[in-house]
Design a protein around this motif. Structure first.
Motif, PDB file in Angstrom:
ATOM      1  N   PRO A 257     -28.315  -4.228 -18.799  1.00  0.00           N
ATOM      2  CA  PRO A 257     -27.741  -4.193 -17.346  1.00  0.00           C
ATOM      3  C   PRO A 257     -26.682  -3.102 -17.300  1.00  0.00           C
ATOM      4  CG  PRO A 257     -27.845  -6.308 -18.376  1.00  0.00           C
ATOM      5  CD  PRO A 257     -28.099  -5.395 -19.479  1.00  0.00           C
ATOM      6  N   GLY A 258     -26.653  -2.467 -16.236  1.00  0.00           N
ATOM      7  CA  GLY A 258     -25.681  -1.725 -15.573  1.00  0.00           C
ATOM      8  C   GLY A 258     -25.561  -0.435 -16.422  1.00  0.00           C
ATOM      9  N   ARG A 259     -26.516   0.059 -16.962  1.00  0.00           N
ATOM     10  CA  ARG A 259     -26.405   1.312 -17.841  1.00  0.00           C
ATOM     11  C   ARG A 259     -27.605   2.175 -17.164  1.00  0.00           C
ATOM     12  NH1 ARG A 259     -24.208  -2.662 -20.273  1.00  0.00           N
ATOM     13  NH2 ARG A 259     -22.522  -1.908 -21.732  1.00  0.00           N
ATOM     14  N   PHE A 260     -27.201   2.966 -16.349  1.00  0.00           N
ATOM     15  CA  PHE A 260     -28.377   3.848 -15.267  1.00  0.00           C
ATOM     16  C   PHE A 260     -29.424   2.883 -15.153  1.00  0.00           C
ATOM     17  CE2 PHE A 260     -31.064   7.225 -13.968  1.00  0.00           C
ATOM     18  CZ  PHE A 260     -30.415   7.887 -12.952  1.00  0.00           C
ATOM     19  N   GLN A 261     -29.161   1.717 -14.527  1.00  0.00           N
ATOM     20  CA  GLN A 261     -29.955   0.625 -14.398  1.00  0.00           C
ATOM     21  C   GLN A 261     -30.715   0.702 -12.974  1.00  0.00           C
ATOM     22  OE1 GLN A 261     -28.649  -3.378 -14.535  1.00  0.00           O
ATOM     23  NE2 GLN A 261     -30.652  -4.214 -14.218  1.00  0.00           N
TER      24      GLN A 261
ATOM     25  N   VAL B 207     -31.907   1.280  -5.933  1.00  0.00           N
ATOM     26  CA  VAL B 207     -30.386   1.398  -6.117  1.00  0.00           C
ATOM     27  C   VAL B 207     -30.094   1.447  -7.775  1.00  0.00           C
ATOM     28  CG1 VAL B 207     -28.654  -0.567  -6.071  1.00  0.00           C
ATOM     29  CG2 VAL B 207     -30.149  -0.491  -4.250  1.00  0.00           C
ATOM     30  N   ILE B 208     -28.918   2.404  -7.927  1.00  0.00           N
ATOM     31  CA  ILE B 208     -28.908   2.534  -9.282  1.00  0.00           C
ATOM     32  C   ILE B 208     -27.430   1.948  -9.725  1.00  0.00           C
ATOM     33  CG2 ILE B 208     -28.259   4.377 -11.120  1.00  0.00           C
ATOM     34  CD1 ILE B 208     -29.817   5.586  -8.063  1.00  0.00           C
TER      35      ILE B 208
ATOM     36  N   TYR C 154     -30.608  11.012   1.669  1.00  0.00           N
ATOM     37  CA  TYR C 154     -29.181  10.819   1.407  1.00  0.00           C
ATOM     38  C   TYR C 154     -28.868  10.022   0.146  1.00  0.00           C
ATOM     39  CZ  TYR C 154     -28.656  12.811   6.067  1.00  0.00           C
ATOM     40  OH  TYR C 154     -28.757  13.696   7.215  1.00  0.00           O
ATOM     41  N   THR C 155     -27.499  10.263  -0.432  1.00  0.00           N
ATOM     42  CA  THR C 155     -26.962   9.314  -1.493  1.00  0.00           C
ATOM     43  C   THR C 155     -25.795   8.681  -0.840  1.00  0.00           C
ATOM     44  OG1 THR C 155     -28.365  10.670  -3.222  1.00  0.00           O
ATOM     45  CG2 THR C 155     -26.328   9.360  -3.843  1.00  0.00           C
ATOM     46  N   TYR C 156     -25.840   7.466  -1.095  1.00  0.00           N
ATOM     47  CA  TYR C 156     -24.614   6.546  -0.894  1.00  0.00           C
ATOM     48  C   TYR C 156     -24.009   6.214  -2.155  1.00  0.00           C
ATOM     49  CZ  TYR C 156     -26.021   6.109   3.783  1.00  0.00           C
ATOM     50  OH  TYR C 156     -26.831   6.251   5.257  1.00  0.00           O
ATOM     51  N   GLY C 157     -22.750   6.479  -2.252  1.00  0.00           N
ATOM     52  CA  GLY C 157     -21.818   5.952  -3.474  1.00  0.00           C
ATOM     53  C   GLY C 157     -20.994   4.821  -3.124  1.00  0.00           C
ATOM     54  N   VAL C 158     -21.247   3.746  -3.972  1.00  0.00           N
ATOM     55  CA  VAL C 158     -20.471   2.633  -4.169  1.00  0.00           C
ATOM     56  C   VAL C 158     -19.480   2.796  -5.288  1.00  0.00           C
ATOM     57  CG1 VAL C 158     -20.328   0.010  -4.010  1.00  0.00           C
ATOM     58  CG2 VAL C 158     -22.008   1.279  -2.569  1.00  0.00           C
TER      59      VAL C 158
ATOM     60  N   ARG D  66     -31.036   6.563  -1.618  1.00  0.00           N
ATOM     61  CA  ARG D  66     -30.418   5.934  -2.763  1.00  0.00           C
ATOM     62  C   ARG D  66     -29.000   5.516  -2.598  1.00  0.00           C
ATOM     63  NH1 ARG D  66     -30.932  10.757  -7.301  1.00  0.00           N
ATOM     64  NH2 ARG D  66     -29.139  12.234  -6.226  1.00  0.00           N
ATOM     65  N   ILE D  67     -29.034   4.355  -3.319  1.00  0.00           N
ATOM     66  CA  ILE D  67     -27.329   4.044  -3.434  1.00  0.00           C
ATOM     67  C   ILE D  67     -26.899   3.847  -4.690  1.00  0.00           C
ATOM     68  CG2 ILE D  67     -25.833   2.083  -2.872  1.00  0.00           C
ATOM     69  CD1 ILE D  67     -27.812   1.358  -0.692  1.00  0.00           C
ATOM     70  N   VAL D  68     -25.894   4.445  -5.291  1.00  0.00           N
ATOM     71  CA  VAL D  68     -25.446   4.534  -6.664  1.00  0.00           C
ATOM     72  C   VAL D  68     -24.309   3.675  -6.659  1.00  0.00           C
ATOM     73  CG1 VAL D  68     -24.522   6.717  -6.404  1.00  0.00           C
ATOM     74  CG2 VAL D  68     -24.985   5.851  -8.760  1.00  0.00           C
ATOM     75  N   VAL D  69     -24.351   2.652  -7.484  1.00  0.00           N
ATOM     76  CA  VAL D  69     -23.047   1.906  -7.574  1.00  0.00           C
ATOM     77  C   VAL D  69     -22.622   2.168  -9.121  1.00  0.00           C
ATOM     78  CG1 VAL D  69     -22.102  -0.654  -7.906  1.00  0.00           C
ATOM     79  CG2 VAL D  69     -24.247   0.092  -6.182  1.00  0.00           C
TER      80      VAL D  69
END
Length: 432
Positions: free
Chosen positions: A288-292, A300-301, A326-330, A410-413
């Motif tokens: 989990p949580g490694r370029f998942q 969602v990444i 578009y790419t959203y960065g959280v 896409r959303i990259v957290v």
């Protein structure tokens, strides 16, 4: 004598309340004392993995391959996202509350008047649990550095250092040479010492040679090569051809996989593993949580990139993904990180920033991060095409990104574990 807790949440609360009072004394004498009182020893091979980035992936690949080969595998991995039990795997399953509580009681009894930090206490408890679980092999992930990390009271049969980069400068030093020396502290005389960093610090090589460890270097003792379909591993005595790519995505995963296969080569007499088990293990590995990349739309990444080395790999992985409008960065990060160094590789990829404060006294303020993002914004961006907003926590930042993103976006957290864990918890608790 106060009554000790009998549930896992109460134990963790007790350890956290104690931890506040214990000054972190960087040394292993206290941990070694309690380990000896516990009689903690492993009756099976032990693989220990340190590194700035890639250690979780390497541990998970080893676990996956060895489970496919029919071995009973114990794994200690850090940190956890939702449940503390994620840190202790017994034969591919999370340890139960009851197993953990029993080992907490054992450590508490052996501790007597010796102070232990939260991390030292829980590390000893999980190692005690795994040592008593009848495993065929145990994999231990190092938390911080190596030389002074609590797991280093155990002598590993094989020690791996995946990568050496700048992180945790307060404890480990500010150069790769200083950090390399700290990580090399897990090496042992006469035992295999594997380093999969393509440019190992000379301090690491010198320490391994000085103590008489059996040093395996990438490019000298083991190597990998691949095309688009498959890849090959070559070691001192073992070749493995036509391997599937690991299911963990990312630029550095072949380095991590090669280190895992080198460790299996070292242990091939004690723990033989067949070609098909290696292939299947790599295909089925999860972390989990490694370029998942989560299923569904928008994409969602989740990625715990919180240092420049990991952020550069994340930027490269995002660039390889194909087109998204578009790419959203959280993003949320601790104030002591190289924040500009983490943001820089992603400044050209993220259109809309949702910046979160984290539930920690060490959190960087979202407004401060916003100012850094603004300074990195490429010139000529049209109004409205790029936005920067701040939020009180990762859940609120993620909810905002979800409300604005189109289904092809896409959303990259990314950033701190707290950022990714906050979003994981929010998704778990959401009605959808």
């Amino acid at each position: 004598m106060h009554k000790l807790p009998d549930t896992l949440p109460d134990w963790l609360a007790l350890l956290e309340s104690r931890h506040a009072e214990i000054h972190i004394n960087m040394g292993l004498e206290r941990v070694r004392t309690v380990k000896d009182r516990l009689g903690l020893a492993f009756a099976c091979p032990v693989i220990m993995v340190a590194g700035t980035n890639g250690k979780g992936s390497t541990c998970s690949m080893l676990e996956s391959i060895l489970l496919r080969a029919g071995y009973k595998v114990g794994l200690y991995i850090k940190p956890h996202f939702l449940d503390f039990n994620e840190r202790a795997h017994v034969n591919g399953q999370l340890a139960t509350d009851a197993q953990l509580v029993a080992s907490f009681h054992a450590v508490e009894a052996a501790r007597a008047d010796t102070d232990l930090t939260y991390f030292e206490f829980t590390t000893l408890a999980i190692m005690d649990l795994l040592a008593g679980a009848g495993m065929d092999v145990v994999i231990l992930e190092v938390g911080l550095g190596g030389r002074l990390d609590a797991v280093n009271v155990v002598d590993a049969d094989v020690a791996i250092v995946t990568s050496v980069d700048i992180d945790h400068t307060d404890f480990l030093g500010t150069t790769r040479e200083q950090i390399g020396f700290e990580k090399a502290g897990i090496f042992r005389p006469g035992k295999a010492a594997i380093c999969s960093d393509p440019v190992p610090p000379s301090s690491l090589v010198a320490h391994a040679e000085a103590i008489g460890a059996d040093l395996w270097l990438l490019g000298r003792d083991f190597n990998y090569a691949g095309d688009k379909q498959q890849w090959n591993y070559g070691g001192r005595a073992v070749r493995r051809n036509s391997l599937a790519y690991p299911s963990l995505r990312g630029a550095n995963q072949l380095l991590n996989a090669a280190a895992a296969l080198a460790a299996l080569e070292v242990l091939r007499l004690a723990l033989p593993v067949g070609a098909q088990e290696v292939r299947t293990g790599l295909v089925l590995v999860e972390l989990p949580g490694r370029f998942q990349v989560l299923p569904g739309r928008p994409t969602v990444i989740l990625d715990v990139a919180h240092n420049p080395h990991a952020a550069a790999a994340l930027g490269q992985n995002l660039g390889n993904m194909g087109f998204h409008p578009y790419t959203y960065g959280v993003f949320g990060v601790m104030a002591d990180k190289d924040i500009d160094g983490v943001l820089a590789p992603l400044a050209g990829q993220v259109d809309h920033w949702c910046l979160a404060e984290l539930p920690s006294a060490r959190s960087a303020r979202a407004a401060d991060v916003a100012a850094r993002v603004a300074a990195l914004t490429p010139a000529g961006a049209a109004d409205g095409e790029r936005t920067v907003r701040t939020f009180a926590d990762p859940a609120a930042a993620f909810a905002n990104a979800m409300s604005r993103a189109g289904e092809n976006d896409r959303i990259v957290v990314f950033g701190s574990f707290y950022t990714v864990a906050g979003v994981m918890a929010a998704r778990k608790n959401s009605p959808h």
